[in-house]
Enzyme design. Sequence first.
Site, PDB file in Angstrom:
ATOM      1  N   LYS A 135      49.392 -19.683 -40.034  1.00  0.00           N
ATOM      2  CA  LYS A 135      49.445 -19.619 -41.485  1.00  0.00           C
ATOM      3  C   LYS A 135      49.653 -21.256 -41.809  1.00  0.00           C
ATOM      4  CE  LYS A 135      51.056 -15.045 -41.175  1.00  0.00           C
ATOM      5  NZ  LYS A 135      52.245 -13.997 -41.102  1.00  0.00           N
ATOM      6  N   GLN A 149      58.789 -13.379 -41.649  1.00  0.00           N
ATOM      7  CA  GLN A 149      57.785 -12.758 -40.343  1.00  0.00           C
ATOM      8  C   GLN A 149      58.510 -11.543 -39.635  1.00  0.00           C
ATOM      9  OE1 GLN A 149      54.722 -14.023 -39.826  1.00  0.00           O
ATOM     10  NE2 GLN A 149      54.252 -12.767 -38.092  1.00  0.00           N
ATOM     11  N   ASP A 160      54.141 -11.330 -49.472  1.00  0.00           N
ATOM     12  CA  ASP A 160      53.894 -10.360 -48.501  1.00  0.00           C
ATOM     13  C   ASP A 160      53.543  -9.128 -49.200  1.00  0.00           C
ATOM     14  OD1 ASP A 160      53.404 -10.842 -45.872  1.00  0.00           O
ATOM     15  OD2 ASP A 160      55.523 -11.365 -45.243  1.00  0.00           O
TER      16      ASP A 160
END
Length: 286
Positions: free
Chosen positions: A53, A97, A122
């Site tokens: 990422k 995460q 997200d």
Amino acid sequence: MDKTLDGKKLADMLNSELTDKINKTFKETGTRPGLATILVGQNTASQVYVNIKHKTCAQVGLKSIKIELDENISKDNLIQVIYDLNKRTDIHGILLQLPLPSNLRPDTPLFLGEISFHKDVDGFHPINRGKLFDYDESLAPCTPKGIIALLEHYDVELKGKDVTIINRSNLLGKPLFLMLLKRDATVSVCHTSTKNIERYMKQADILILGVGKPRFVTGDTIKEGSIIIDAGINRVEGKLCGDVDFDDVIDKCSKITPVPGGVGPLTVSFLLQNTYFAFLKQLKLV
Ligand code: GUN
């Protein structure tokens, strides 16, 4: 005929378009979008994903910061880290995460709810999940967004199609269900308690799955001419593979995503797209 749904190629194209947009807004505003990732603990796969990422952020000219925390961090301290990022004006997107280490995992919804929903790139905050329920996909989860973009890029008709999803997670199956319903597909969502799962696989015009089992799908479990989207990530003898026995289905299906090079790069691409959108929103540019 090439049956590949080339996610890597589409992701490269989207990332290149995004680079131009970011450079243009930088010229106009003197600011770049900023993404913060929070990684708790030492999960090797998560470390790899987070690094990819950040690497892609650098490629498109997006500023990114990596916060790595000890797996024994307290609940309150993790929430404080989130609050600090919520307040920072140079950070427009925050990604926690997942999965969290086992001691913190039961509180995952609590942490996700503490991220400002404006910065929730997200699409996991309850407000953004609720918006998706109303078919607002502006900050929706990245993997389903990537799958829809891939299908649309290859002009795959969704209206009236029988789609089977084998996955019911918040990251994949649930949001994807809504996105496909929005596009008039008839969607079955299968899971570990589904009886006679082969029936759903064989009836699917489009089969989408992420189950974490190599060779879960073989030629005799799919419909002739169907489209297969493999969101599985497995490692067999050190090699990355999906949930589909690619060589066994290739003659029978009409299109298929490879692993690697299918869904994965698009997940990253849509994280960056979401961050850019969050940035534009926070600067009141959209
Ligand atoms: N772990 C695996 N996929 C994802 C994702 O898309 N977002 C986050 N935050 N964690 C993940």
